[in-house]
Enzyme design. Structure first.
Site, PDB file in Angstrom:
ATOM      1  N   LYS A 162      18.665  67.157   6.694  1.00  0.00           N
ATOM      2  CA  LYS A 162      19.012  66.554   7.984  1.00  0.00           C
ATOM      3  C   LYS A 162      18.176  67.248   9.078  1.00  0.00           C
ATOM      4  CE  LYS A 162      23.713  65.568   6.294  1.00  0.00           C
ATOM      5  NZ  LYS A 162      23.454  64.326   5.566  1.00  0.00           N
ATOM      6  N   HIS A 169      26.114  68.736   9.050  1.00  0.00           N
ATOM      7  CA  HIS A 169      25.845  68.019  10.311  1.00  0.00           C
ATOM      8  C   HIS A 169      25.891  68.947  11.527  1.00  0.00           C
ATOM      9  CE1 HIS A 169      25.600  63.856   8.918  1.00  0.00           C
ATOM     10  NE2 HIS A 169      26.508  64.186   8.023  1.00  0.00           N
ATOM     11  N   SER A 192      31.525  64.094   9.207  1.00  0.00           N
ATOM     12  CA  SER A 192      30.374  63.210   9.345  1.00  0.00           C
ATOM     13  C   SER A 192      30.718  61.820   9.864  1.00  0.00           C
ATOM     14  CB  SER A 192      29.632  63.108   8.011  1.00  0.00           C
ATOM     15  OG  SER A 192      30.518  62.731   6.990  1.00  0.00           O
TER      16      SER A 192
HETATM   17  C1  LIG Z   1      28.945  67.158   5.076  1.00  0.00           C
HETATM   18  C2  LIG Z   1      27.888  66.801   4.082  1.00  0.00           C
HETATM   19  N1  LIG Z   1      27.729  67.580   2.995  1.00  0.00           N
HETATM   20  C3  LIG Z   1      26.790  67.305   2.065  1.00  0.00           C
HETATM   21  C4  LIG Z   1      25.966  66.219   2.194  1.00  0.00           C
HETATM   22  C5  LIG Z   1      24.936  65.961   1.131  1.00  0.00           C
HETATM   23  O1  LIG Z   1      23.724  66.485   1.546  1.00  0.00           O
HETATM   24  P1  LIG Z   1      22.417  66.305   0.628  1.00  0.00           P
HETATM   25  O2  LIG Z   1      21.771  65.049   1.089  1.00  0.00           O
HETATM   26  O3  LIG Z   1      21.611  67.535   0.876  1.00  0.00           O
HETATM   27  O4  LIG Z   1      22.914  66.229  -0.778  1.00  0.00           O
HETATM   28  C6  LIG Z   1      26.079  65.385   3.304  1.00  0.00           C
HETATM   29  C7  LIG Z   1      25.174  64.207   3.409  1.00  0.00           C
HETATM   30  O5  LIG Z   1      25.451  63.198   3.938  1.00  0.00           O
HETATM   31  C8  LIG Z   1      27.066  65.673   4.266  1.00  0.00           C
HETATM   32  O6  LIG Z   1      27.214  64.887   5.327  1.00  0.00           O
END
Ligand SMILES: Cc1ncc(COP(=O)(O)O)c(C=O)c1O
Length: 392
Positions: free
Chosen positions: A243, A212, A184
């Site tokens: 997202k 992502h 990310s």
């Molecule tokens: C790679 C990754 N996993 C998990 C999450 C968490 O997602 P959620 O907002 O559904 O908890 C994010 C959020 O930024 C993320 O970038």
């Protein structure tokens, strides 16, 4: 009230403010889109949202949520096994499984919960978990919760290092390799073609969090595994609904029927916490329908990413060439990145600065994220604002 404790906490915040690392929080007054309205700022261009497919404000996605509210009410007011789950959850989970090509899927109120609810449930003291050094915080916390399981970290995307560690742990019952699909902060992709091979050679299990990558990467938006042509070789996927897939909230695990069956029985957020609100489930289900029926949306997003990247490169910025929608622009010091972000906001462009501890000290950046909702004019407006802040 314990005054001293509250005062100590205030001192910690003051120290962040003195260092220029205190984050500020903005309030939006209109739906998330390429542009929205921000309290005190008026119309602003958003260049830092995960609304990759522009579905957060898609009329049919909003309508689906409204209909579900009428049909199911606000929620079950209980955890699943106590009072049941709505049909809309099952419909969503079946559609997610079909999308990922897995036997089953299970939704959570966030991908954070999916990761922290999955990893400790499938691992025990005789296993090992091996994690990319740049993995998302939710995977790291999931690993921490598997507190009796030995763990190791491999250098970012370094498959030789991963293989070496797997060799050292050849006696473990289960060897779980954990990676982000798209990282990310960098926007680069995990080398899943090689990762699944290494896993096969060493009898390891692969877990890919493609939060992502879902809806963004691969010909039809099925993510990094689609990009590398290894969709059927990944053991477990996790991803978010917060997202590209509508942007409300929610996450899920997609895997075999036994893995999902075990999570239903034993994953702590499943058995001690409520399910997704039906409104969110319905919006996500509609987002998946839109994506399935309009794969051209993904191609158009990818074209726009290419346009934005090229424009920034022509203006002299160093940009990556990864097939994701994340384009970091390196600044260096955390305070400077936050300053740049705030100067951009004064020019009507919202793009977040990320610094330590989210990224290593000295590598602070602003993270540009491209959405299907953006127009070419938006990118030019952004590049002009960036020039005036960085070069002006
Ligand atoms: C790679 C990754 N996993 C998990 C999450 C968490 O997602 P959620 O907002 O559904 O908890 C994010 C959020 O930024 C993320 O970038």
């Amino acid at each position: 009230m314990h005054r001293e404790f509250h005062q100590q906490v205030q001192t910690e915040l003051d120290a962040m403010a003195d260092k220029g690392t205190l984050k500020s929080f903005q309030h939006l007054q209109a739906p998330m889109d390429a542009h929205t309205r921000m309290e005190g700022k008026g119309d602003i261009l958003i260049m830092s949202s995960n609304n990759y497919l522009g579905l957060a404000s898609e009329p049919s996605v909003i309508e689906a949520g409204k209909r579900a509210l009428d049909e199911y009410g606000a929620g079950t007011a209980s955890v699943r096994f106590i009072c049941g789950t709505f049909e809309i959850h099952r419909d969503l989970e079946q559609r997610l499984a079909a999308f990922f090509g897995t036997e089953r899927a299970l939704s959570y109120v966030a991908c954070w919960n999916a990761n922290t609810g999955l990893i400790p449930t499938i691992l025990g003291p005789d296993d090992v978990v091996i994690s990319d050094e740049l993995n998302h915080a939710s995977l790291i916390d999931g690993i921490r919760l598997a507190s009796k399981t030995p763990r190791a970290i491999y250098r970012h995307a370094d498959m030789e290092h991963l293989a070496e560690i797997l060799k050292e742990h050849s006696g473990a019952r289960r060897k779980l390799v954990v990676t982000d699909g798209v990282f990310s902060m960098e926007g680069d992709l995990a080398p899943l073609d090689r990762l699944v091979e290494v896993c096969r050679e060493h009898g390891a299990i692969s877990l890919v969090d493609d939060s992502h990558g879902t809806g963004v990467v691969g010909k039809t938006g099925r993510g990094v595994a689609e990009h590398f042509g290894v969709q059927d070789q990944v053991d477990i996927y996790t991803s978010t609904l917060g997202k590209a897939l509508g942007g409300a909230a929610g996450g899920f695990v997609a895997s075999s029927a036994p893995v999902i069956g075990l999570l239903e029985q034993a994953s702590r957020p499943q058995i001690f916490s409520n399910a997704l609100p039906p409104t969110v489930s319905a919006s996500a289900l509609e987002a998946l329908r839109v994506l399935d029926e309009n794969p051209g949306r993904v191609a158009e997003l990818q074209r726009k990413v290419g346009f934005c990247r090229q424009l920034l490169a022509e203006r002299g910025y160093e940009v990556n060439d990864h097939p994701s929608a994340i384009i970091p622009i390196m600044i260096g010091e955390t305070a400077k990145a936050i300053e740049a972000s705030s100067a951009l906001l004064d020019k009507g462009v919202f793009v977040t600065g990320f610094g330590y501890p989210v990224v290593p000290e000295g590598t602070a950046r602003i993270r540009v994220q491209v959405s299907y909702a953006h127009s070419e004019d938006d990118f030019v407006r952004f590049a002009d604002a960036l020039d005036s802040v960085m070069k002006g």
